[in-house]
Scaffold this motif. Structure first.
Motif, mmCIF file in Angstrom:
data_model
loop_
_atom_site.group_PDB
_atom_site.id
_atom_site.type_symbol
_atom_site.label_atom_id
_atom_site.label_comp_id
_atom_site.label_asym_id
_atom_site.label_seq_id
_atom_site.Cartn_x
_atom_site.Cartn_y
_atom_site.Cartn_z
ATOM 1 N N ARG A 318 0.855 -1.189 0.000
ATOM 2 C CA ARG A 318 0.000 0.000 0.000
ATOM 3 C C ARG A 318 0.887 1.235 0.000
ATOM 4 N NH1 ARG A 318 -5.218 -1.023 3.988
ATOM 5 N NH2 ARG A 318 -5.999 -2.897 2.915
ATOM 6 N N ASN A 322 -2.371 4.754 2.008
ATOM 7 C CA ASN A 322 -3.365 3.703 1.741
ATOM 8 C C ASN A 322 -4.339 4.045 0.611
ATOM 9 O OD1 ASN A 322 -2.346 2.015 3.760
ATOM 10 N ND2 ASN A 322 -3.665 2.930 5.320
ATOM 11 N N ARG A 323 -4.002 5.029 -0.206
ATOM 12 C CA ARG A 323 -4.873 5.360 -1.346
ATOM 13 C C ARG A 323 -4.547 4.528 -2.575
ATOM 14 N NH1 ARG A 323 -4.216 11.528 -2.214
ATOM 15 N NH2 ARG A 323 -2.091 11.022 -1.494
ATOM 16 N N GLN A 325 -3.220 0.548 -3.645
ATOM 17 C CA GLN A 325 -2.884 -0.816 -3.230
ATOM 18 C C GLN A 325 -2.482 -1.621 -4.454
ATOM 19 O OE1 GLN A 325 -5.496 -2.940 -0.385
ATOM 20 N NE2 GLN A 325 -5.556 -4.587 -1.887
ATOM 21 N N LEU A 370 -5.698 -1.305 -6.844
ATOM 22 C CA LEU A 370 -6.859 -0.619 -6.298
ATOM 23 C C LEU A 370 -6.432 0.792 -5.908
ATOM 24 C CD1 LEU A 370 -9.846 -0.900 -5.353
ATOM 25 C CD2 LEU A 370 -8.945 -1.567 -3.117
ATOM 26 N N ALA A 371 -7.091 1.811 -6.468
ATOM 27 C CA ALA A 371 -6.704 3.206 -6.215
ATOM 28 C C ALA A 371 -7.916 4.021 -5.783
ATOM 29 C CB ALA A 371 -6.085 3.812 -7.478
ATOM 30 N N ARG A 372 -7.686 4.963 -4.902
ATOM 31 C CA ARG A 372 -8.727 5.882 -4.455
ATOM 32 C C ARG A 372 -8.171 7.303 -4.557
ATOM 33 N NH1 ARG A 372 -12.203 4.429 0.724
ATOM 34 N NH2 ARG A 372 -12.905 2.901 -0.813
ATOM 35 N N ARG A 376 -14.486 9.850 -2.747
ATOM 36 C CA ARG A 376 -15.688 9.167 -3.236
ATOM 37 C C ARG A 376 -15.473 8.459 -4.574
ATOM 38 N NH1 ARG A 376 -20.923 12.975 -1.767
ATOM 39 N NH2 ARG A 376 -20.490 13.182 0.475
ATOM 40 N N LEU A 377 -14.228 8.299 -4.965
ATOM 41 C CA LEU A 377 -13.917 7.648 -6.235
ATOM 42 C C LEU A 377 -12.923 6.515 -5.991
ATOM 43 C CD1 LEU A 377 -14.090 7.460 -9.326
ATOM 44 C CD2 LEU A 377 -12.197 9.125 -9.425
ATOM 45 N N GLN A 378 -13.295 5.316 -6.427
ATOM 46 C CA GLN A 378 -12.420 4.158 -6.303
ATOM 47 C C GLN A 378 -12.257 3.495 -7.661
ATOM 48 O OE1 GLN A 378 -12.508 1.387 -2.818
ATOM 49 N NE2 GLN A 378 -13.135 -0.132 -4.322
ATOM 50 N N LEU A 379 -11.007 3.247 -8.039
ATOM 51 C CA LEU A 379 -10.682 2.612 -9.306
ATOM 52 C C LEU A 379 -9.981 1.288 -9.037
ATOM 53 C CD1 LEU A 379 -9.204 5.746 -11.151
ATOM 54 C CD2 LEU A 379 -11.563 4.906 -11.237
ATOM 55 N N SER A 380 -10.291 0.284 -9.849
ATOM 56 C CA SER A 380 -9.654 -1.019 -9.663
ATOM 57 C C SER A 380 -9.383 -1.648 -11.020
ATOM 58 C CB SER A 380 -10.544 -1.949 -8.824
ATOM 59 O OG SER A 380 -11.768 -2.210 -9.488
#
Length: 395
Positions: A318, A322-323, A325, A370-372, A376-380
């Protein structure tokens, strides 16, 4: 607790005017947790499920009709319809109980895990997707399972974490199948195979595993399991040649039995290294085992156990508070006596049998991100590569 209630009409239309059974499912699940003392807990889970439907409905997408079918036999190639006069149906019912008791002592935690399950599966499947029911299979299966596991675990706060246990499993199965096929339209002469399975599966195992920290960031793991399996039972039945509505004119016994025992020692070793507070590097080597099988229904020789050596190495990390992974893993597995379903030639017929495929290996890797970037936005995203092949496949 939870409740399930589902009813759905079939997506198929029977052009004979008969109704194709839809699917129904009704189930319940309950959970009870009891803590009589600070050190003793008891968890009980109970579940029940009953379902009905049409089962395996045959469709005739190429439009072919059996050469012995009478003039006027009808079929359809529509994907959403059938022309079938044989009433398919299937009924399933199963229920189970699971109880876990845990007692925390100063030197260890004692745990008992008990399970019991019963299941019923019965119905009939038509194998002819036409208005001429030349082949069909009634079936009836029942089984019950019992398992008991006793564990001793390391106490909370222990420097090394460990577990040791014993395990027992027992299953009893009673099943019958009666596939029926038309041999001669002029007679009319039929062939019905009465196939039965009555057998018991039993398994015993002892195991243990220890994870020990060599330093604050380096841990090693070693474990092993010894398993003994026993399968005993009878199968086969008889081949019956008969005229419709009359006693058999010829009965050919086809009995088969199995009484096999297998055992396996399956060790594991592993290592974990904390590269930082947010990055973990790990690797392991494990031997796996799958018990042999009987092939009683197909009146074929038992299948030998399957073994595999599996090697895994990877990293979990991470970054950026932690934004972000990033996980990656590579693996290699080498199988011996892999168990597979395969088509086997037997005289003028071809049968799908459970057999041993000798040797196979699998290798590959996968990456997961996995990215934030915003709250309110999460990308994987992920990527996987697999290269699997048989090294040897006799027959």
């Amino acid at each position: 607790r939870s409740v399930l209630n589902m009813e759905r009409d079939s997506y198929l239309t029977n052009l004979t005017g008969q109704t194709v059974k839809g699917e129904t499912a009704h189930g319940y699940r309950g959970y009870l947790e009891w803590t009589p003392t600070e050190r003793l807990t008891l968890d009980v889970i109970a579940d029940y499920l009953r379902s009905t439907g049409a089962g395996q409905v045959s469709q005739n997408l190429n439009g072919g009709i059996h050469p012995m079918s009478p003039v006027g036999t009808r079929t359809t190639t529509r994907a959403d319809a059938i022309f079938q006069t044989y009433p398919n149906y299937v009924y399933r019912e199963n229920w189970g109980l699971n109880a876990t008791a845990a007692l925390e002592l100063d030197v260890a935690t004692l745990k008992s895990i008990t399970g019991y399950r019963e299941a019923i599966w019965r119905g009939q499947n038509g194998l002819s997707a036409t208005t001429d029911p030349t082949a069909f299979i009634p079936f009836d299966e029942g089984s019950n399972q019992f398992s008991q596991e006793l564990q001793v675990l390391s106490p909370k706060g222990s420097r090394a974490t460990w577990v040791a246990g014993i395990y027992h499993f027992r299953e009893e199965v009673d099943a019958s199948y009666a596939p029926e096929f038309l041999i001669s339209r002029a007679a009319p002469l039929y062939d019905r195979s009465l196939l039965n399975q009555v057998f018991t599966n039993a398994s015993w195992a002892v195991y243990g595993q220890l994870t020990y920290p060599l330093t604050e960031r380096l841990r090693v793991t070693a474990g092993a399991r010894y398993t003994r399996d026993h399968k005993e039972g009878t199968g086969g039945g008889s081949e019956n040649i008969f005229f419709r509505g009359a006693p058999p004119v010829l009965v050919i016994p086809t009995p088969v039995s199995v009484d096999k025992r297998w055992k396996a020692f399956t060790p594991k070793v592993g290592v974990e290294l904390d590269l930082s507070d947010d990055a973990l590097l790990y690797a392991s080597a494990t031997r796996g085992y799958k018990s042999g099988n009987s092939n009683l229904t197909f009146m074929a020789p038992p299948v030998r156990p399957e073994y595999v050596w599996s090697y895994v190495a990877g990293v979990k990390s991470r970054f950026l508070d932690n934004r972000l992974q990033v996980n990656a893993e590579a693996y290699y597995a080498k199988y011996t006596d892999m168990q597979v379903f395969a088509l086997q030639q037997g005289g003028s017929t071809v049968t799908a049998l459970f057999i041993n495929a000798a040797k196979a290996d699998m290798k590959g890797f996968d990456v997961e991100v996995l990215a934030r970037p915003m709250p309110r936005l999460q990308l994987s995203g992920s990527y996987a590569y697999l290269d699997a092949r048989f090294i040897d496949f006799p027959g």
